[in-house]
Design an enzyme around this catalytic site. Structure first.
Site, PDB file in Angstrom:
ATOM      1  N   GLU A 190       0.676  -1.200   0.100  1.00 19.26           N
ATOM      2  CA  GLU A 190      -0.022   0.037  -0.095  1.00 19.26           C
ATOM      3  C   GLU A 190       0.795   1.159   0.020  1.00 19.26           C
ATOM      4  O   GLU A 190       0.521   2.029  -0.673  1.00 19.26           O
ATOM      5  CB  GLU A 190      -0.988   0.062   1.260  1.00 19.26           C
ATOM      6  CG  GLU A 190      -2.067  -1.002   1.101  1.00 19.26           C
ATOM      7  CD  GLU A 190      -1.497  -2.426   1.481  1.00 19.26           C
ATOM      8  OE1 GLU A 190      -2.223  -3.353   1.172  1.00 19.26           O
ATOM      9  OE2 GLU A 190      -0.391  -2.495   1.907  1.00 19.26           O
ATOM     10  N   HIS A 222     -11.488  -5.512   7.411  1.00 21.28           N
ATOM     11  CA  HIS A 222     -12.213  -5.292   6.205  1.00 21.28           C
ATOM     12  C   HIS A 222     -13.551  -4.199   6.343  1.00 21.28           C
ATOM     13  O   HIS A 222     -14.175  -4.107   5.355  1.00 21.28           O
ATOM     14  CB  HIS A 222     -12.601  -6.563   5.751  1.00 21.28           C
ATOM     15  CG  HIS A 222     -11.310  -7.374   5.257  1.00 21.28           C
ATOM     16  ND1 HIS A 222     -10.635  -7.878   6.049  1.00 21.28           N
ATOM     17  CD2 HIS A 222     -11.126  -7.741   3.954  1.00 21.28           C
ATOM     18  CE1 HIS A 222      -9.571  -8.700   5.583  1.00 21.28           C
ATOM     19  NE2 HIS A 222     -10.250  -8.859   4.074  1.00 21.28           N
TER      20      HIS A 222
END
Length: 328
Positions: free
Chosen positions: A63, A132
């Site tokens: 990321e 999530h």
């Protein structure tokens, strides 16, 4: 007559990406599995086949590298649209977001802007595992230099995404995955934008103003409809952009009703509800007739499946919050 398509929210995101890729050669989409696989939610499905690997770029699972590479691209005049698979995975890229993405214009004294749009699905309700389902938009709204956008309908998803990609400054574009495929709406096929920083009134009412955004717009409207049958008329304001907030719309709705409730699925402490409450105290205190209510997630780590429905504000819990404000 404008031609339309009946799309879900995730399809509208894909249509928005397709439109901007077609309209501007400087736009590139990048991220883990966004190319050949079409993304974990299929938001980029088909784009790789049409635009190729130079415009729809599969990246490593890194990321910080995804965001940092996009920062460099944007500084050199491109319009990258990096995707992070889930907003809970943005934290490894947080240094790039706050130290570079948010500050590049200021650091360079306006010499460079960063026309980049960081996309991420956010929020709960889909029975996903840990990391999530977070709703941490307040992290990014707190950072000067970033705009933070979250749509609640397919039509606005496409228009807000186009406005974000065309913006000269960086945007965090948070997509409420709970409603990715929850309903459909007619979406214009032609290019269009929805202004960043402007709230939308979803329902008119005189008794109480209810402020919300993203996936919580639907249960808020459901609660408002139920209470409307009982004679309580709610003005439902969908913020659409949590940074910058539409202060004028927020204050106007409160002045109209004298009562307010804020609904979001993020934890209560440090959430946007606190900021909205402060705006109303600062700018419209003399109109206030009751304490401002907050219907939010809880100050705990996001729970797993068994408690997920209890954690998220439901229409019933929103109704209770509204009734407390009205009956005070």
């Amino acid at each position: 007559m404008t031609e339309t398509q009946n799309l879900t929210l995730v399809q509208a995101v894909r249509d928005g990406l397709h439109t901007e890729l077609r309209e501007d050669d400087d736009v590139v989409v990048m991220g883990q599995d966004v190319g050949k696989n079409g993304g974990v939610f299929r938001a980029t499905e088909g784009l790789f086949d049409e635009f190729g690997g130079d415009r729809v770029i599969d990246t490593p699972l890194a990321e910080s590298g995804i965001v940092g590479t996009a920062v460099g691209m944007a500084a050199m005049g491109m319009r990258p649209v990096p995707e992070i698979q889930f907003s809970g995975f943005m934290y490894p890229g947080f240094d790039q977001i706050v130290s570079h993405m948010a500050r590049f214009r200021t650091r360079s004294r306006g010499r460079f802007t960063l026309p980049m749009t960081l996309r991420a699905p956010y929020g709960g309700g889909i029975r996903a595992p840990e990391h999530h389902s977070e709703s941490k938009e307040a992290f990014y709204a707190h950072e000067a230099g970033l705009k933070v956008v979250t749509p609640s309908t397919p039509r606005e998803a496409k228009g807000l995404l186009a406005a974000s990609i065309r913006d000269p400054d960086p945007v965090i574009f948070l997509e409420p995955k709970l409603i990715y495929r929850a309903f459909r709406e007619e979406v214009p096929e032609e290019p269009y934008t929805v202004p960043i920083g402007e709230a939308a009134t979803r329902r008119e009412g005189d008794d109480v103003a209810v402020f919300t955004y993203g996936a919580m717009t639907r249960p808020t409207l459901e609660a408002a409809e139920t209470l409307g049958e009982e004679g309580i008329e709610c003005e439902v304001v969908d913020l659409r952009t949590v940074s910058p907030l539409d202060r004028e719309a927020i204050v106007a709705a409160f002045e109209k009703t004298g009562r307010a409730v804020v609904v979001h699925e993020a934890p209560k402490t440090g959430g946007l509800a606190g900021e909205i409450t402060a705006i109303l105290q600062e700018e419209a205190l003399l109109y206030q007739e009751a304490p401002i209510g907050r219907v939010t997630g809880f100050d705990v780590p996001y729970p797993l499946y068994a408690l997920e429905d209890y954690y998220l504000p439901s229409a019933a819990r929103i109704e209770e919050g509204i009734l407390e404000a009205v009956e005070f």
